[in-house]
Enzyme design. Structure first.
Site, mmCIF file in Angstrom:
data_model
loop_
_atom_site.group_PDB
_atom_site.id
_atom_site.type_symbol
_atom_site.label_atom_id
_atom_site.label_comp_id
_atom_site.label_asym_id
_atom_site.label_seq_id
_atom_site.Cartn_x
_atom_site.Cartn_y
_atom_site.Cartn_z
ATOM 1 N N HIS A 62 90.017 33.901 69.753
ATOM 2 C CA HIS A 62 89.768 33.028 70.905
ATOM 3 C C HIS A 62 89.726 33.814 72.222
ATOM 4 C CE1 HIS A 62 93.917 33.309 72.351
ATOM 5 N NE2 HIS A 62 94.315 33.177 71.100
ATOM 6 N N SER A 129 84.310 35.014 74.315
ATOM 7 C CA SER A 129 84.728 35.419 75.662
ATOM 8 C C SER A 129 85.619 36.658 75.589
ATOM 9 C CB SER A 129 85.419 34.239 76.346
ATOM 10 O OG SER A 129 85.490 34.431 77.736
#
Length: 310
Positions: A62, A129
């Site tokens: 993540h 990201s």
């Protein structure tokens, strides 16, 4: 007078938060599958979920301030075909928190230790990201460990000069995260999407709920230090060394990449620039899509990953 104003401001934030649902610990957040934990070095407990089987193992990483449920709409679908693992990075979600290094090489080392301890092979790192920059760092540090890469709106394709890096280091500090109001939390998360879907609302409610958690301060510290970790260890100049087959997916309307205050311009410009530096890269641009492409356009992203991994 100045200190009285600050005190009243902080009291108003606490009064506002007291009327909202809270959790005692970030361990209390509900995940789609039971959480497993594995003990690594430095007294690090890494939380993860695991499902599926197949020749390839997909490890989902993540982004900044996020957690493994960010992959909910990809994990369920892809675990029907592949062995899938989604992790909470140290400092985040249900993983242990502490005075860790929080650099990109630290996170890459954690992923390697996890892979080694689980005795995994044919590993595909799927990063979003900051998780994309971590995946790139891991591929550079441990090229034999990573078979392929899937990068969703990865950090690392954008360059910053010395002054801009210093701005990042000073602009992000734990109290800035700690005292974010519920209204600002909603705004901050909404900007990740071109059109925020209703089934992403849990990200907002979870983020509000953890403000009362006993490990929340440690989480805010992890975020601030992770920002420093990203700017201190850029990967842009090393992208040409990424030899693994790579799939890169960007939303054309990404509001976070590039940084609107420092660089500006179209996301596609930066996406193409970074992607073309990797010799075995395939770039996909999704229109009417923001930074959270894997959630906002899950069907297209999942099918693109399946096609890439065939």
């Amino acid at each position: 007078m100045k200190y009285l104003i600050i005190s009243l401001f902080l009291m108003s934030l606490m009064a506002c938060s007291s009327s909202l649902p809270m959790v005692q610990s970030m361990d209390d957040i509900e995940y789609i599958l039971p959480t497993k934990k594995i003990e690594l070095s430095e007294k690090t407990s890494l939380a993860y979920i695991e499902a599926g089987s197949g020749d390839q193992t997909l490890i989902f990483i993540h982004g900044l301030g996020s957690y493994l449920p960010a992959w909910n709409k990809n994990f369920n679908e892809l675990s029907q075909k592949y062995h899938c693992i989604a992790v909470d990075l140290p400092g985040y979600g249900k993983s242990s928190k502490g005075n860790y290094d929080y650099s990109m090489t630290y996170f890459a080392g954690i992923i390697k230790e996890f892979i080694d301890k689980k005795k995994l092979d044919n590993v595909v790192l799927v990063g979003h990201s900051m998780g994309g920059q971590i995946a790139l760092t891991a591929a550079l540090q441990y090229p034999q460990m990573v078979e392929k890469l899937v990068l969703i709106a990865p950090a690392g394709f954008e360059q910053f000069n010395k002054g801009e890096k210093e701005w990042f280091r000073k602009a992000m500090f734990p109290d800035l995260v700690k005292f974010t109001t519920p209204e600002q939390i909603r705004t901050n998360l909404s900007v990740n999407f071109y059109n925020m879907p209703e089934d992403a609302e849990f990200m907002i409610s979870d983020r509000i709920a953890i403000r009362g958690a006993n490990d929340f301060d440690a989480y805010t510290y992890a975020i601030a230090e992770s920002v420093k970790g990203m700017v201190n260890q850029p990967v842009y100049d090393f992208l040409h060394q990424i030899k693994q087959p790579t799939l890169t997916i960007f939303g054309a309307q990404d509001n976070l990449i590039p940084n609107r205050f420092l660089n500006g311009g179209k996301t596609e410009t930066y996406a193409k620039d970074g992607a073309q530096k990797m010799p075995n890269n395939q770039l996909i641009m999704l229109e009417k899509t923001g930074h959270f492409a894997q959630f906002e356009r899950a069907d297209e992203v999942n099918e693109s990953i399946k096609t890439f991994l065939k």
